[in-house]
Write a protein that holds these residues in place. Sequence first.
Motif, PDB file in Angstrom:
ATOM      1  N   THR A  28      41.215  20.835  27.529  1.00  0.00           N
ATOM      2  CA  THR A  28      41.681  20.649  26.062  1.00  0.00           C
ATOM      3  C   THR A  28      40.895  19.509  25.585  1.00  0.00           C
ATOM      4  N   ILE A  29      40.789  18.494  26.236  1.00  0.00           N
ATOM      5  CA  ILE A  29      39.983  17.331  25.799  1.00  0.00           C
ATOM      6  C   ILE A  29      38.729  17.645  25.056  1.00  0.00           C
ATOM      7  N   GLY A  30      38.120  18.269  26.073  1.00  0.00           N
ATOM      8  CA  GLY A  30      36.426  18.534  25.498  1.00  0.00           C
ATOM      9  C   GLY A  30      36.536  19.589  24.337  1.00  0.00           C
ATOM     10  N   PHE A  31      37.570  20.474  24.255  1.00  0.00           N
ATOM     11  CA  PHE A  31      37.862  21.510  22.987  1.00  0.00           C
ATOM     12  C   PHE A  31      37.976  20.660  21.722  1.00  0.00           C
ATOM     13  N   LEU A  32      38.770  19.572  21.890  1.00  0.00           N
ATOM     14  CA  LEU A  32      39.108  18.892  20.904  1.00  0.00           C
ATOM     15  C   LEU A  32      38.233  17.854  20.333  1.00  0.00           C
ATOM     16  N   LYS A  33      37.156  17.487  21.208  1.00  0.00           N
ATOM     17  CA  LYS A  33      36.012  16.674  20.753  1.00  0.00           C
ATOM     18  C   LYS A  33      35.030  17.742  20.116  1.00  0.00           C
ATOM     19  N   LEU A  35      35.843  20.175  18.308  1.00  0.00           N
ATOM     20  CA  LEU A  35      36.428  20.688  17.051  1.00  0.00           C
ATOM     21  C   LEU A  35      36.026  19.079  15.807  1.00  0.00           C
ATOM     22  N   ALA A  36      36.527  18.132  16.567  1.00  0.00           N
ATOM     23  CA  ALA A  36      36.194  16.698  15.760  1.00  0.00           C
ATOM     24  C   ALA A  36      34.618  16.800  15.264  1.00  0.00           C
ATOM     25  N   MET A  37      33.766  17.006  16.600  1.00  0.00           N
ATOM     26  CA  MET A  37      32.505  16.931  15.997  1.00  0.00           C
ATOM     27  C   MET A  37      31.871  17.881  15.040  1.00  0.00           C
ATOM     28  N   LEU A  38      32.358  19.071  15.072  1.00  0.00           N
ATOM     29  CA  LEU A  38      32.196  20.118  13.701  1.00  0.00           C
ATOM     30  C   LEU A  38      32.795  19.794  12.618  1.00  0.00           C
ATOM     31  N   ALA A  39      33.891  19.072  12.661  1.00  0.00           N
ATOM     32  CA  ALA A  39      34.282  18.516  11.385  1.00  0.00           C
ATOM     33  C   ALA A  39      33.752  17.463  10.928  1.00  0.00           C
ATOM     34  N   VAL A  40      32.937  16.487  11.489  1.00  0.00           N
ATOM     35  CA  VAL A  40      32.145  15.416  11.276  1.00  0.00           C
ATOM     36  C   VAL A  40      30.781  16.155  10.749  1.00  0.00           C
ATOM     37  N   PHE A  41      30.404  16.854  11.519  1.00  0.00           N
ATOM     38  CA  PHE A  41      28.985  17.292  10.961  1.00  0.00           C
ATOM     39  C   PHE A  41      29.416  18.126   9.629  1.00  0.00           C
ATOM     40  N   ALA A  42      30.518  18.870   9.324  1.00  0.00           N
ATOM     41  CA  ALA A  42      30.765  19.817   8.305  1.00  0.00           C
ATOM     42  C   ALA A  42      30.799  18.823   7.088  1.00  0.00           C
ATOM     43  N   GLY A  43      31.560  17.597   7.156  1.00  0.00           N
ATOM     44  CA  GLY A  43      31.840  16.544   6.394  1.00  0.00           C
ATOM     45  C   GLY A  43      30.380  16.113   5.775  1.00  0.00           C
ATOM     46  N   ILE A  44      29.510  15.639   6.646  1.00  0.00           N
ATOM     47  CA  ILE A  44      28.278  15.179   6.411  1.00  0.00           C
ATOM     48  C   ILE A  44      27.435  16.294   5.813  1.00  0.00           C
TER      49      ILE A  44
END
Length: 125
Positions: A28-33, A35-44
Amino acid sequence: MNRIVSCVIYGVIALGVLGLISQLTTNTIGFLKQLAMLAVFAGIFYLIFRLIQGKANPKEQRAFRKAVRQSKKRTKERTIKPKQNNVAKMSSAKSLYKLKARRKSDVQLTVIEGKKNKKKNRVSF
């Protein structure tokens, strides 16, 4: 042909959902990480895209915004009509018709000068 393609697409979607469920239950924690990285890269990526798009040509953007404002102003002027009662409408119908007939068109027309004086070379048979 369409049936085979749709079956393949549904199969890929089902495998994706199965993979997400297994990832959530086991890591679960790896999956959430992820998702967070995907959101950060999409925002950048989005911010970089907006900066590049915004600096493309600000003069065109200003001209476009000005044209939009003028268009909205024209349409607003056309839609605004004075409120009158029925008796006033009947008596002033002729005067309104005359005003509409005299009103200038919003279309700007230009005359293009051509070569009017030049004679054409034509072969006569």
